[in-house]
Scaffold this motif. Structure first.
Motif, PDB file in Angstrom:
ATOM      1  N   GLY A  41     -32.116  39.882  11.437  1.00 55.64           N
ATOM      2  CA  GLY A  41     -31.408  41.002  12.043  1.00 55.64           C
ATOM      3  C   GLY A  41     -31.260  40.854  13.542  1.00 55.64           C
ATOM      4  O   GLY A  41     -30.688  41.704  14.205  1.00 55.64           O
ATOM      5  N   SER A  42     -31.793  39.761  14.100  1.00 57.45           N
ATOM      6  CA  SER A  42     -31.673  39.551  15.545  1.00 57.45           C
ATOM      7  C   SER A  42     -30.966  38.230  15.802  1.00 57.45           C
ATOM      8  O   SER A  42     -31.594  37.195  15.991  1.00 57.45           O
ATOM      9  CB  SER A  42     -33.056  39.553  16.192  1.00 57.45           C
ATOM     10  OG  SER A  42     -33.872  38.569  15.603  1.00 57.45           O
ATOM     11  N   GLY A  43     -29.647  38.272  15.772  1.00 57.01           N
ATOM     12  CA  GLY A  43     -28.869  37.088  16.105  1.00 57.01           C
ATOM     13  C   GLY A  43     -28.823  36.059  15.001  1.00 57.01           C
ATOM     14  O   GLY A  43     -28.494  36.369  13.861  1.00 57.01           O
ATOM     15  N   THR A  44     -29.172  34.827  15.345  1.00 58.11           N
ATOM     16  CA  THR A  44     -28.994  33.710  14.418  1.00 58.11           C
ATOM     17  C   THR A  44     -30.296  33.249  13.781  1.00 58.11           C
ATOM     18  O   THR A  44     -30.361  32.154  13.239  1.00 58.11           O
ATOM     19  CB  THR A  44     -28.376  32.519  15.164  1.00 58.11           C
ATOM     20  OG1 THR A  44     -29.280  32.118  16.202  1.00 58.11           O
ATOM     21  CG2 THR A  44     -27.039  32.871  15.757  1.00 58.11           C
ATOM     22  N   LEU A  45     -31.328  34.062  13.823  1.00 56.43           N
ATOM     23  CA  LEU A  45     -32.614  33.646  13.282  1.00 56.43           C
ATOM     24  C   LEU A  45     -32.764  34.027  11.810  1.00 56.43           C
ATOM     25  O   LEU A  45     -32.239  35.043  11.362  1.00 56.43           O
ATOM     26  CB  LEU A  45     -33.760  34.278  14.071  1.00 56.43           C
ATOM     27  CG  LEU A  45     -33.932  33.819  15.518  1.00 56.43           C
ATOM     28  CD1 LEU A  45     -35.056  34.591  16.176  1.00 56.43           C
ATOM     29  CD2 LEU A  45     -34.225  32.342  15.569  1.00 56.43           C
ATOM     30  N   GLU A  46     -33.498  33.179  11.095  1.00 59.45           N
ATOM     31  CA  GLU A  46     -33.842  33.481   9.707  1.00 59.45           C
ATOM     32  C   GLU A  46     -35.327  33.257   9.514  1.00 59.45           C
ATOM     33  O   GLU A  46     -35.907  32.359  10.112  1.00 59.45           O
ATOM     34  CB  GLU A  46     -33.063  32.581   8.738  1.00 59.45           C
ATOM     35  CG  GLU A  46     -31.598  32.930   8.668  1.00 59.45           C
ATOM     36  CD  GLU A  46     -30.935  32.343   7.450  1.00 59.45           C
ATOM     37  OE1 GLU A  46     -31.637  32.000   6.492  1.00 59.45           O
ATOM     38  OE2 GLU A  46     -29.709  32.240   7.451  1.00 59.45           O
ATOM     39  N   LYS A  47     -35.940  34.110   8.686  1.00 58.90           N
ATOM     40  CA  LYS A  47     -37.346  33.928   8.338  1.00 58.90           C
ATOM     41  C   LYS A  47     -37.446  33.654   6.847  1.00 58.90           C
ATOM     42  O   LYS A  47     -36.437  33.671   6.140  1.00 58.90           O
ATOM     43  CB  LYS A  47     -38.167  35.150   8.737  1.00 58.90           C
ATOM     44  CG  LYS A  47     -37.779  36.412   7.994  1.00 58.90           C
ATOM     45  CD  LYS A  47     -38.629  37.571   8.423  1.00 58.90           C
ATOM     46  CE  LYS A  47     -38.257  38.807   7.628  1.00 58.90           C
ATOM     47  NZ  LYS A  47     -39.108  39.934   7.932  1.00 58.90           N
ATOM     48  N   THR A  67     -42.341  19.347   4.323  1.00 65.93           N
ATOM     49  CA  THR A  67     -42.319  19.661   5.745  1.00 65.93           C
ATOM     50  C   THR A  67     -40.883  20.003   6.114  1.00 65.93           C
ATOM     51  O   THR A  67     -39.972  19.221   5.826  1.00 65.93           O
ATOM     52  CB  THR A  67     -42.801  18.462   6.580  1.00 65.93           C
ATOM     53  OG1 THR A  67     -44.086  18.084   6.115  1.00 65.93           O
ATOM     54  CG2 THR A  67     -42.889  18.803   8.035  1.00 65.93           C
ATOM     55  N   ILE A  68     -40.682  21.170   6.726  1.00 61.93           N
ATOM     56  CA  ILE A  68     -39.357  21.586   7.194  1.00 61.93           C
ATOM     57  C   ILE A  68     -39.422  21.687   8.704  1.00 61.93           C
ATOM     58  O   ILE A  68     -40.182  22.502   9.244  1.00 61.93           O
ATOM     59  CB  ILE A  68     -38.934  22.936   6.585  1.00 61.93           C
ATOM     60  CG1 ILE A  68     -38.948  22.868   5.057  1.00 61.93           C
ATOM     61  CG2 ILE A  68     -37.547  23.344   7.093  1.00 61.93           C
ATOM     62  CD1 ILE A  68     -38.733  24.199   4.378  1.00 61.93           C
ATOM     63  N   ASP A  69     -38.664  20.852   9.391  1.00 63.29           N
ATOM     64  CA  ASP A  69     -38.622  20.821  10.852  1.00 63.29           C
ATOM     65  C   ASP A  69     -40.029  20.669  11.440  1.00 63.29           C
ATOM     66  O   ASP A  69     -40.378  21.301  12.435  1.00 63.29           O
ATOM     67  CB  ASP A  69     -37.938  22.073  11.392  1.00 63.29           C
ATOM     68  CG  ASP A  69     -37.596  21.948  12.875  1.00 63.29           C
ATOM     69  OD1 ASP A  69     -37.214  20.850  13.294  1.00 63.29           O
ATOM     70  OD2 ASP A  69     -37.732  22.953  13.596  1.00 63.29           O
ATOM     71  N   GLY A  70     -40.867  19.860  10.795  1.00 55.38           N
ATOM     72  CA  GLY A  70     -42.213  19.611  11.294  1.00 55.38           C
ATOM     73  C   GLY A  70     -43.245  20.649  10.912  1.00 55.38           C
ATOM     74  O   GLY A  70     -44.415  20.503  11.234  1.00 55.38           O
ATOM     75  N   VAL A  75     -46.107  24.588  -1.348  1.00 53.38           N
ATOM     76  CA  VAL A  75     -45.189  24.335  -2.459  1.00 53.38           C
ATOM     77  C   VAL A  75     -45.688  25.023  -3.717  1.00 53.38           C
ATOM     78  O   VAL A  75     -46.879  25.025  -4.008  1.00 53.38           O
ATOM     79  CB  VAL A  75     -45.065  22.818  -2.712  1.00 53.38           C
ATOM     80  CG1 VAL A  75     -44.143  22.536  -3.890  1.00 53.38           C
ATOM     81  CG2 VAL A  75     -44.545  22.124  -1.478  1.00 53.38           C
ATOM     82  N   ARG A  76     -44.747  25.605  -4.459  1.00 56.66           N
ATOM     83  CA  ARG A  76     -45.044  26.205  -5.767  1.00 56.66           C
ATOM     84  C   ARG A  76     -44.191  25.526  -6.820  1.00 56.66           C
ATOM     85  O   ARG A  76     -43.012  25.251  -6.593  1.00 56.66           O
ATOM     86  CB  ARG A  76     -44.692  27.684  -5.763  1.00 56.66           C
ATOM     87  CG  ARG A  76     -45.696  28.563  -5.103  1.00 56.66           C
ATOM     88  CD  ARG A  76     -45.405  30.002  -5.383  1.00 56.66           C
ATOM     89  NE  ARG A  76     -44.162  30.149  -6.188  1.00 56.66           N
ATOM     90  CZ  ARG A  76     -43.461  31.232  -6.256  1.00 56.66           C
ATOM     91  NH1 ARG A  76     -43.826  32.296  -5.607  1.00 56.66           N
ATOM     92  NH2 ARG A  76     -42.380  31.301  -6.993  1.00 56.66           N
ATOM     93  N   PRO A  90     -44.000  30.044   6.210  1.00 55.30           N
ATOM     94  CA  PRO A  90     -44.486  31.407   6.502  1.00 55.30           C
ATOM     95  C   PRO A  90     -43.422  32.206   7.254  1.00 55.30           C
ATOM     96  O   PRO A  90     -42.585  31.652   7.957  1.00 55.30           O
ATOM     97  CB  PRO A  90     -45.705  31.171   7.386  1.00 55.30           C
ATOM     98  CG  PRO A  90     -46.087  29.754   7.181  1.00 55.30           C
ATOM     99  CD  PRO A  90     -44.846  29.021   6.795  1.00 55.30           C
ATOM    100  N   SER A  91     -43.450  33.519   7.103  1.00 60.56           N
ATOM    101  CA  SER A  91     -42.419  34.362   7.733  1.00 60.56           C
ATOM    102  C   SER A  91     -42.530  34.379   9.253  1.00 60.56           C
ATOM    103  O   SER A  91     -41.603  34.791   9.933  1.00 60.56           O
ATOM    104  CB  SER A  91     -42.497  35.788   7.185  1.00 60.56           C
ATOM    105  OG  SER A  91     -43.768  36.342   7.459  1.00 60.56           O
TER     106      SER A  91
END
Length: 127
Positions: A41-47, A67-70, A75-76, A90-91
């Motif tokens: 909800g704040s610009g271009t960020l995603e959690k 690993t995503i972006d380090g 994993v499930r 994590p969020s």
């Protein structure tokens, strides 16, 4: 005349025995890796960014590392008899949608390990 044939037959058997375990290693299935997230909800960020993918062989979720972006993503394994896995960040970690991120997937079993590196774009959220 028989000796070269025997040598070739033994070489073929040795080659088959050494190549068979390498083929049985769990790998990322072709064209199955997707990134997804929840807009903050704040610009271009995603959690809650997650990597969804299929492997060629079913293994335990604890044997797969993403690993995503380090950032390490737990994993499930989804479903009892499927080969579908989800690695979720994590969020507290927020990434920008529309940008490319490096995703590294390492999957192991008793025959060995495989490592796959892909650059994927985090898609813009659809509202």
């Amino acid at each position: 005349m028989r000796r070269p044939t025997l040598v070739l037959a033994i070489a073929a058997v040795v080659l088959a025995l050494t190549a068979a375990p390498a083929l049985a290693v769990p790998r990322l299935a072709p064209r199955t890796l997707n990134l997804s997230g929840t807009p903050t909800g704040s610009g271009t960020l995603e959690k809650d960014v997650a990597a969804n993918f299929f492997l060629t062989k079913r293994v335990l979720g604890s044997q797969v590392h993403v690993t995503i972006d380090g950032h390490n993503a737990p994993v499930r394994h989804v479903g009892a008899k499927t080969k579908f896995y989800v690695g979720k960040l994590p969020s507290s970690i927020r990434l920008h949608f529309g940008k490319r991120y490096r995703v590294v997937i390492r999957a192991c079993d008793k025959t060995g390990c495989s490592r796959t590196v892909r650059d994927k774009t985090l898609p813009k959220p659809s509202l």
